[in-house]
Motif scaffolding. Structure first.
Motif, PDB file in Angstrom:
ATOM      1  N   TYR A 151      21.446  -5.848  -5.777  1.00 19.57           N
ATOM      2  CA  TYR A 151      21.952  -4.306  -5.189  1.00 19.57           C
ATOM      3  C   TYR A 151      22.615  -3.754  -6.285  1.00 19.57           C
ATOM      4  CZ  TYR A 151      24.701  -1.320  -1.741  1.00 19.57           C
ATOM      5  OH  TYR A 151      25.196  -0.259  -1.492  1.00 19.57           O
ATOM      6  N   GLU A 152      23.325  -4.663  -7.029  1.00 19.79           N
ATOM      7  CA  GLU A 152      24.077  -3.973  -8.557  1.00 19.79           C
ATOM      8  C   GLU A 152      23.196  -5.158  -9.283  1.00 19.79           C
ATOM      9  OE1 GLU A 152      28.045  -2.259  -7.781  1.00 19.79           O
ATOM     10  OE2 GLU A 152      27.727  -4.187  -6.869  1.00 19.79           O
ATOM     11  N   LEU A 153      23.143  -4.633 -10.812  1.00 21.46           N
ATOM     12  CA  LEU A 153      22.776  -5.531 -11.707  1.00 21.46           C
ATOM     13  C   LEU A 153      24.269  -6.794 -11.881  1.00 21.46           C
ATOM     14  CD1 LEU A 153      21.239  -3.264 -14.282  1.00 21.46           C
ATOM     15  CD2 LEU A 153      20.241  -5.109 -13.009  1.00 21.46           C
ATOM     16  N   PRO A 154      23.976  -7.928 -12.421  1.00 24.56           N
ATOM     17  CA  PRO A 154      24.945  -8.841 -12.584  1.00 24.56           C
ATOM     18  C   PRO A 154      25.532  -8.372 -14.038  1.00 24.56           C
ATOM     19  CG  PRO A 154      22.902  -9.860 -12.706  1.00 24.56           C
ATOM     20  CD  PRO A 154      22.406  -8.492 -12.191  1.00 24.56           C
ATOM     21  N   ASP A 155      26.705  -8.953 -14.377  1.00 22.77           N
ATOM     22  CA  ASP A 155      27.112  -8.708 -15.767  1.00 22.77           C
ATOM     23  C   ASP A 155      26.388  -9.607 -16.833  1.00 22.77           C
ATOM     24  OD1 ASP A 155      28.922  -6.682 -15.160  1.00 22.77           O
ATOM     25  OD2 ASP A 155      30.501  -8.090 -14.298  1.00 22.77           O
ATOM     26  N   ASP A 156      25.966 -10.815 -16.396  1.00 18.79           N
ATOM     27  CA  ASP A 156      25.540 -11.671 -17.291  1.00 18.79           C
ATOM     28  C   ASP A 156      23.907 -11.824 -17.228  1.00 18.79           C
ATOM     29  OD1 ASP A 156      26.883 -13.585 -19.212  1.00 18.79           O
ATOM     30  OD2 ASP A 156      28.138 -13.875 -17.752  1.00 18.79           O
ATOM     31  N   VAL A 157      23.342 -11.829 -18.064  1.00 21.95           N
ATOM     32  CA  VAL A 157      21.825 -12.042 -18.311  1.00 21.95           C
ATOM     33  C   VAL A 157      21.677 -13.508 -17.560  1.00 21.95           C
ATOM     34  CG1 VAL A 157      19.736 -12.254 -19.752  1.00 21.95           C
ATOM     35  CG2 VAL A 157      21.438 -10.886 -20.359  1.00 21.95           C
ATOM     36  N   GLU A 158      22.185 -14.465 -17.895  1.00 25.94           N
ATOM     37  CA  GLU A 158      21.905 -15.607 -17.133  1.00 25.94           C
ATOM     38  C   GLU A 158      22.075 -15.808 -15.457  1.00 25.94           C
ATOM     39  OE1 GLU A 158      24.436 -18.847 -18.496  1.00 25.94           O
ATOM     40  OE2 GLU A 158      23.859 -18.476 -20.783  1.00 25.94           O
ATOM     41  N   VAL A 159      22.762 -15.023 -15.216  1.00 29.88           N
ATOM     42  CA  VAL A 159      22.944 -14.926 -13.608  1.00 29.88           C
ATOM     43  C   VAL A 159      21.711 -13.907 -13.245  1.00 29.88           C
ATOM     44  CG1 VAL A 159      24.251 -13.577 -11.714  1.00 29.88           C
ATOM     45  CG2 VAL A 159      25.446 -14.694 -13.588  1.00 29.88           C
ATOM     46  N   TYR A 160      21.194 -12.972 -13.840  1.00 28.60           N
ATOM     47  CA  TYR A 160      19.875 -12.273 -13.602  1.00 28.60           C
ATOM     48  C   TYR A 160      18.684 -13.377 -13.483  1.00 28.60           C
ATOM     49  CZ  TYR A 160      15.948  -9.282 -13.440  1.00 28.60           C
ATOM     50  OH  TYR A 160      14.694  -8.494 -13.188  1.00 28.60           O
ATOM     51  N   THR A 161      18.638 -14.265 -14.412  1.00 23.61           N
ATOM     52  CA  THR A 161      17.541 -15.073 -14.407  1.00 23.61           C
ATOM     53  C   THR A 161      17.745 -15.998 -13.379  1.00 23.61           C
ATOM     54  OG1 THR A 161      17.745 -14.963 -17.033  1.00 23.61           O
ATOM     55  CG2 THR A 161      16.432 -17.133 -16.099  1.00 23.61           C
ATOM     56  N   HIS A 162      18.834 -16.494 -12.934  1.00 22.99           N
ATOM     57  CA  HIS A 162      19.204 -17.448 -11.716  1.00 22.99           C
ATOM     58  C   HIS A 162      18.648 -16.525 -10.720  1.00 22.99           C
ATOM     59  CE1 HIS A 162      20.621 -21.080 -13.246  1.00 22.99           C
ATOM     60  NE2 HIS A 162      21.537 -20.440 -14.094  1.00 22.99           N
ATOM     61  N   ARG A 163      19.063 -15.468 -10.374  1.00 17.48           N
ATOM     62  CA  ARG A 163      18.875 -14.716  -9.233  1.00 17.48           C
ATOM     63  C   ARG A 163      17.423 -14.502  -9.206  1.00 17.48           C
ATOM     64  NH1 ARG A 163      22.570  -9.189  -8.711  1.00 17.48           N
ATOM     65  NH2 ARG A 163      24.625 -10.193  -8.471  1.00 17.48           N
ATOM     66  N   SER A 164      16.541 -14.016 -10.231  1.00 15.20           N
ATOM     67  CA  SER A 164      15.203 -13.468 -10.113  1.00 15.20           C
ATOM     68  C   SER A 164      14.480 -15.063  -9.894  1.00 15.20           C
ATOM     69  CB  SER A 164      14.737 -13.127 -11.371  1.00 15.20           C
ATOM     70  OG  SER A 164      14.976 -13.684 -12.591  1.00 15.20           O
ATOM     71  N   GLY A 165      14.998 -16.183 -10.392  1.00 18.38           N
ATOM     72  CA  GLY A 165      14.112 -17.377 -10.320  1.00 18.38           C
ATOM     73  C   GLY A 165      13.969 -17.960  -8.934  1.00 18.38           C
ATOM     74  N   ARG A 166      14.669 -17.229  -7.881  1.00 13.64           N
ATOM     75  CA  ARG A 166      14.530 -17.708  -6.516  1.00 13.64           C
ATOM     76  C   ARG A 166      13.418 -17.074  -5.842  1.00 13.64           C
ATOM     77  NH1 ARG A 166      19.406 -20.624  -5.930  1.00 13.64           N
ATOM     78  NH2 ARG A 166      20.814 -19.480  -7.105  1.00 13.64           N
ATOM     79  N   THR A 167      12.309 -16.244  -6.667  1.00 16.32           N
ATOM     80  CA  THR A 167      11.273 -16.009  -6.151  1.00 16.32           C
ATOM     81  C   THR A 167      10.096 -16.418  -7.086  1.00 16.32           C
ATOM     82  OG1 THR A 167       9.775 -13.957  -5.302  1.00 16.32           O
ATOM     83  CG2 THR A 167      11.232 -13.706  -7.069  1.00 16.32           C
ATOM     84  N   GLY A 168       8.911 -16.533  -6.998  1.00 19.09           N
ATOM     85  CA  GLY A 168       7.898 -16.786  -7.901  1.00 19.09           C
ATOM     86  C   GLY A 168       7.701 -18.223  -8.214  1.00 19.09           C
ATOM     87  N   ARG A 169       7.888 -19.010  -7.105  1.00 11.07           N
ATOM     88  CA  ARG A 169       8.091 -20.357  -7.360  1.00 11.07           C
ATOM     89  C   ARG A 169       6.646 -21.131  -7.009  1.00 11.07           C
ATOM     90  NH1 ARG A 169      14.397 -21.682  -6.247  1.00 11.07           N
ATOM     91  NH2 ARG A 169      14.060 -23.351  -7.493  1.00 11.07           N
ATOM     92  N   ALA A 170       6.800 -22.098  -7.881  1.00  9.96           N
ATOM     93  CA  ALA A 170       5.428 -23.258  -7.380  1.00  9.96           C
ATOM     94  C   ALA A 170       3.974 -22.541  -7.437  1.00  9.96           C
ATOM     95  CB  ALA A 170       5.667 -23.730  -6.111  1.00  9.96           C
TER      96      ALA A 170
END
Length: 557
Positions: free
Chosen positions: A317-336
């Motif tokens: 809904y808004e970009l996170p401040d940290d790139v690491e947080v973006y990576t964690h968020r996006s990693g919830r999809t595209g699994r297995a």
């Protein structure tokens, strides 16, 4: 092709992996399992969430512990209750053909008495959250003297959540361990320090590049005006009828507010944030896993440890401040091996930040047009027609009613029937989107502001963005107070988690903040002058990890 049998695993574990349909180990499993089966080698495994880390350490643990001894021999420590239960569930599947092997989960928010009873019955492997484990240690309800293996899973998340002292306490209380295995998505300095202090020449395995995005994820972004953000979110949801996803917000207030608005408008959605009791949290997560809820809206802190399969979309809904947080968020999809979409709603001043994230995660971000009202209606029609054509009519005595239906509709054409069906199904959509406005920010405006964000002005980007948002929200010319607070990186915070913490504590919005300057022991925060006293009243004098928080106007010290 490498197989699980070829990694040296016990035939009973191979039988379990075969039954689960695991034919070929993932890269982290292929590299880690042979090393860990030696039982005496410390290891640091760096891999993103969803790469098969649980099997990478879980299978070796099940092989190494002595099933004939009914005391804790292995300990897995992880940041959240959800991850704790997920690990135990997976290990239960792996140990199916190993009678007498017991794995239990201990975590907060539920009866400690029942967990103590389970421990007393005898167990070989304990999976625990740090707080509950320390509680059990202090009650002398668990004996770690015989622990041979300690696994720290999602170690970076535990440090971000302020568990560094707890982790060190746990490692100090397992002095006879033969090996320590640390798994993490990132390698911040704090983890380096822990590995140097408590591990003996650990072998390091890195799967993929650090912070890089999963190749199965399509990264998209939509550019709109800040005041159209909510309307853009609605339109994206409506344009994806089969969406099953998580929406991330910065604060719990935003999560709750948006969830309430969308619920009132008929969407199957609920919020996950820090104000929920454990019982409420379990109810929301249960409904989301069962797909009773189509969407979950969550803060980063509340969503840690969630692992739900088949998520189609992650929405920032808004970009996170940290790139690491973006990576964690996006990693919830595209699994297995499945594909997924990570999309972000941004305004033109955030293009510079978006490009920075794009460079670091090394994945292209695709600019998308916000769908028009007609596009949304067309997509909904297509989805409905597909459902209609695929409807299962094999179960039910429909033939009995066909003559009656044929007689009823004898005077109405097929086209008229279809129109009436469409009217019943789409009346709300058609009325709502009939004269819908264009929510896109057009390219000329974006390019000009992008150039300004990337280099036209020499002030630091975060300050520029914070002050501009402050003007937009309050229209007061960016008049800031500078506050001091005795919390810093030593307390386990990084910028994004600290931002979330102070906003959650004060119930203020991100727009009131300017620059945040974090040091090891203290931090300085620029806050809109009208909100400064509210923040001080909400935070000053409260406790964090047993320490009194001090916050005041920096200029009055």
């Amino acid at each position: 092709m490498t197989t699980f049998e070829g990694l040296g695993l016990d035939p009973r574990l191979v039988q379990a992996t075969d039954e689960l349909g695991f034919k070929q180990p993932t890269p982290i499993q292929e590299q880690a399992i042979p090393v860990l089966l030696s039982g005496t080698k410390d290891l640091v495994g760096l891999a993103q969430t969803g790469t098969g880390k649980t099997a990478a350490f879980g299978l070796p643990l099940l092989q190494l512990v002595d099933v004939g001894q009914r005391y804790p021999q292995a300990l897995v420590v992880c940041p959240t209750r959800e991850l704790c239960l997920q690990i135990v569930n997976e290990m239960e599947l792996f140990k199916k053909f190993m009678p007498g092997m017991h794995v239990i989960a201990v975590y907060g928010g539920t009866s400690i008495g029942l967990q103590i009873r389970d421990l007393r019955r005898g167990v070989q492997i304990v999976v625990a959250t740090p707080g509950r484990l320390i509680d059990l240690i202090e009650r002398k309800a668990i004996n770690l003297d015989q622990i041979s293996y300690v696994v720290l899973d999602e170690a970076d998340e535990m440090l971000n959540m302020g568990f560094q002292d707890d982790i060190e306490f746990i490692l100090q209380n397992t002095p006879k361990r033969d090996a320590t295995w640390l798994f993490s998505a990132t390698m911040p300095p704090e983890i380096r320090r822990v590995s140097k202090k408590y591990m003996q020449s650990p072998m390091e395995i890195t799967v993929g590049k650090m912070n890089t995005a999963n190749k199965n994820i399509d990264h998209q972004y939509y550019v709109t005006a800040a005041h159209h953000r909510y309307e853009t979110l609605k339109r994206i949801i409506d344009f994806n009828p089969g969406i099953y996803g998580i929406i991330f917000t910065r604060t719990k207030a935003d999560a709750q507010s948006i969830a309430e608005k969308l619920t009132r408008e008929g969407y199957d959605i609920d919020a996950l944030h820090g104000d929920l009791t454990q019982q409420q949290r379990d109810k929301v997560m249960g409904e989301f896993r069962e797909k009773t809820l189509q969407l979950l809206i969550a803060t980063d802190v509340a969503a840690r440890g969630i692992d739900v399969k088949e998520i189609t979309h992650v929405i920032n809904y808004e970009l996170p401040d940290d790139v690491e947080v973006y990576t964690h968020r996006s990693g919830r999809t595209g699994r297995a091996g499945s594909t997924g979409i990570a999309l972000s709603i941004v305004h033109s001043r955030e293009i510079g930040k978006l490009r920075q994230i794009e460079r670091i995660v090394q994945a292209p971000f695709h600019k998308m047009e916000i769908p028009s009202g007609k596009d949304v209606c067309r997509k909904q029609f297509f989805s409905f027609m597909e459902k209609l054509l695929q409807a299962d009519i094999s179960h039910g005595d429909y033939e009995t009613y066909v003559p009656m239906l044929a007689e009823k509709f004898a005077e109405i054409s097929k086209e008229e029937v279809l129109k009436r069906v469409a009217a019943m199904e789409f009346d709300r959509f058609l009325k709502y989107y009939e004269n819908a406005e264009d929510l896109n920010v057009r390219e000329r405006s974006v390019v000009g502001r992008d150039r300004e964000a990337r280099g036209g002005e020499k002030r630091e980007y975060g300050r520029a963005e914070g002050r501009t948002k402050g003007r937009e929200y309050h229209n007061n010319g960016g008049d800031y107070a500078r506050l001091f607070v005795n919390l810093g990186t030593k307390d386990g915070f990084y910028k994004a988690s600290f931002l979330q913490f102070i906003l959650d504590m004060s119930d203020l919005r991100k727009e009131v903040l300017g620059r945040i300057d974090m040091k090891e022991m203290n931090s300085w925060i620029e806050v809109d002058k009208r909100a400064a006293q509210q923040m001080i009243r909400a935070i000053d004098g409260k406790n964090y990890k047993g320490r009194r928080i001090r916050m005041n106007d920096a200029n009055s010290r």
